[in-house]
Design an enzyme around this catalytic site. Structure first.
Site, PDB file in Angstrom:
ATOM      1  N   ASP A  10      42.290   5.647 -21.998  1.00  0.00           N
ATOM      2  CA  ASP A  10      41.034   6.122 -21.391  1.00  0.00           C
ATOM      3  C   ASP A  10      40.109   4.907 -21.328  1.00  0.00           C
ATOM      4  OD1 ASP A  10      38.998   7.871 -20.444  1.00  0.00           O
ATOM      5  OD2 ASP A  10      38.170   8.041 -22.456  1.00  0.00           O
ATOM      6  N   SER A  11      38.914   5.124 -20.782  1.00  0.00           N
ATOM      7  CA  SER A  11      37.943   4.032 -20.719  1.00  0.00           C
ATOM      8  C   SER A  11      37.298   3.766 -22.080  1.00  0.00           C
ATOM      9  CB  SER A  11      36.840   4.399 -19.723  1.00  0.00           C
ATOM     10  OG  SER A  11      36.237   5.614 -20.130  1.00  0.00           O
ATOM     11  N   TYR A  42      34.319   4.304 -16.421  1.00  0.00           N
ATOM     12  CA  TYR A  42      35.155   4.477 -15.239  1.00  0.00           C
ATOM     13  C   TYR A  42      34.439   5.365 -14.200  1.00  0.00           C
ATOM     14  CZ  TYR A  42      39.663   2.696 -17.177  1.00  0.00           C
ATOM     15  OH  TYR A  42      40.691   1.920 -17.668  1.00  0.00           O
ATOM     16  N   GLY A  43      33.615   6.278 -14.711  1.00  0.00           N
ATOM     17  CA  GLY A  43      33.073   7.356 -13.881  1.00  0.00           C
ATOM     18  C   GLY A  43      32.237   6.920 -12.702  1.00  0.00           C
ATOM     19  N   THR A  75      38.710  10.844 -14.740  1.00  0.00           N
ATOM     20  CA  THR A  75      38.399   9.956 -13.624  1.00  0.00           C
ATOM     21  C   THR A  75      39.674   9.273 -13.120  1.00  0.00           C
ATOM     22  OG1 THR A  75      36.284   9.567 -14.722  1.00  0.00           O
ATOM     23  CG2 THR A  75      36.858   8.096 -12.905  1.00  0.00           C
ATOM     24  N   CYS A 181      36.017  15.881 -18.029  1.00  0.00           N
ATOM     25  CA  CYS A 181      36.002  14.488 -18.516  1.00  0.00           C
ATOM     26  C   CYS A 181      36.321  14.574 -20.000  1.00  0.00           C
ATOM     27  CB  CYS A 181      34.616  13.882 -18.301  1.00  0.00           C
ATOM     28  SG  CYS A 181      34.328  12.356 -19.232  1.00  0.00           S
ATOM     29  N   THR A 182      37.200  13.695 -20.453  1.00  0.00           N
ATOM     30  CA  THR A 182      37.682  13.818 -21.829  1.00  0.00           C
ATOM     31  C   THR A 182      36.640  13.432 -22.881  1.00  0.00           C
ATOM     32  OG1 THR A 182      38.680  11.628 -21.602  1.00  0.00           O
ATOM     33  CG2 THR A 182      40.104  13.534 -21.195  1.00  0.00           C
TER      34      THR A 182
HETATM   35  N1  DGL Z   1      36.765   9.945 -20.279  1.00  0.00           N
HETATM   36  C1  DGL Z   1      36.781   9.634 -18.909  1.00  0.00           C
HETATM   37  C2  DGL Z   1      37.016  10.814 -18.027  1.00  0.00           C
HETATM   38  O1  DGL Z   1      37.688  11.722 -18.478  1.00  0.00           O
HETATM   39  C3  DGL Z   1      35.940   8.519 -18.375  1.00  0.00           C
HETATM   40  C4  DGL Z   1      34.473   8.509 -18.601  1.00  0.00           C
HETATM   41  C5  DGL Z   1      33.909   7.209 -18.032  1.00  0.00           C
HETATM   42  O2  DGL Z   1      34.430   6.148 -18.380  1.00  0.00           O
HETATM   43  O3  DGL Z   1      32.981   7.305 -17.222  1.00  0.00           O
HETATM   44  O4  DGL Z   1      36.610  10.877 -16.914  1.00  0.00           O
END
Ligand code: DGL
Length: 261
Positions: A10-11, A42-43, A75, A181-182
């Site tokens: 993940d990010s 990432y978002g 994302t 989003c996780t």
């Molecule tokens: N945890 C990520 C998701 O599920 C990314 C959140 C991010 O980096 O903006 O989208």
């Protein structure tokens, strides 16, 4: 039997909510987690960038001899999973499909989805839900502040309550809310307070864990019983709050983080 580790990325800390659920179902496995903290968030990035970043993280995990890869990020799942499955010859599981299967089995007809701006823009959830379930109504809302707040550990304070209220106040008549989003399961207690009691809060990690287990069991890829097992965590940038959140979330005091280039 296959003793190679399961790779997860993940990010940042969000994917740990997925890792935690997979570890509950598959406690005998080895795990490698990459938090792409140098590229967080990432978002707010473009699809092209998310594809590039996902490719790099998957290459890292393949070099580390993983047997299956979990994109523990909404994302990256919504914008890069398909592309990654075309490029790489390793099983890759994202967070959307297992959750949509769950929704289908529960016969839910009004669902809310909250996720990052990139995920909502991609319509990844919307398209897959509509393709699989007839006559379902979907309300989507981008919540760009939540993932950075989660990285900061602000998931239960007054600011978290205000932000959640603002993001959810127009979400009416839903039976379930998907945390798309996780990072968002970290806000679960505040989200619960904000929603009417009958609304089910869907944490994608649980469904992903079930799918990973089914896959490795069906394909005879589980780790041998009584074999030593561990979890290694790598970050692309060490200058962050990751370790404190990770220790609490995984309930492990001796977490060692390593830098990956
Ligand atoms: N945890 C990520 C998701 O599920 C990314 C959140 C991010 O980096 O903006 O989208």
């Amino acid at each position: 039997m296959d003793n190679r580790p399961i790779g997860v990325f993940d990010s940042g800390v969000g994917g740990l909510t997925v890792l935690k659920e997979i570890k509950k179902l598959l406690p005998n496995e080895n795990y490698i987690y990459i938090g792409d903290t140098a590229s967080f968030p990432y978002g707010s990035k473009s699809k092209e960038t998310i594809i590039e970043l996902s490719k790099k993280r998957i290459e890292n995990l393949i070099k580390m001899n993983t047997k299956i890869i979990v994109i523990a990020c909404g994302t990256a799942t919504s914008q890069a999973l398909e592309e990654m499955q075309k490029i790489f010859n390793i099983p890759i599981i994202g967070i959307i499909k297992p959750t949509v299967e769950y929704l289908k089995n529960k016969n839910i007809k009004n669902v809310g989805v909250i996720a990052t701006t990139g995920t909502i823009r991609s319509k990844g959830w919307q398209n897959q839900i509509e393709q699989s379930i007839d006559n379902i109504k979907i309300q989507s809302k981008a919540c760009p502040l939540l993932a950075p707040m989660a990285e900061e550990g602000w998931t239960k304070n007054e600011i978290a309550k205000l932000a959640i209220h603002e993001y959810l106040k127009n979400m009416k008549n839903i039976d379930a809310l998907i945390l798309g989003c996780t990072h968002y399961p970290l806000f679960e207690s505040v989200i619960k307070e904000e929603l009417e009691e009958h609304i089910e809060i869907i944490n994608t990690g649980k469904m992903v864990a079930k799918q990973v287990k089914e896959y490795i069991v069906e394909n005879n890829m589980t780790n041998e019983k009584n074999q030593e097992h561990d979890t290694q965590i790598f970050l692309t940038d060490m200058e962050c709050n990751f370790v404190n959140i990770a220790k609490k979330l995984l309930n492990e005091d001796n977490l060692e983080l390593q830098k990956i280039d």
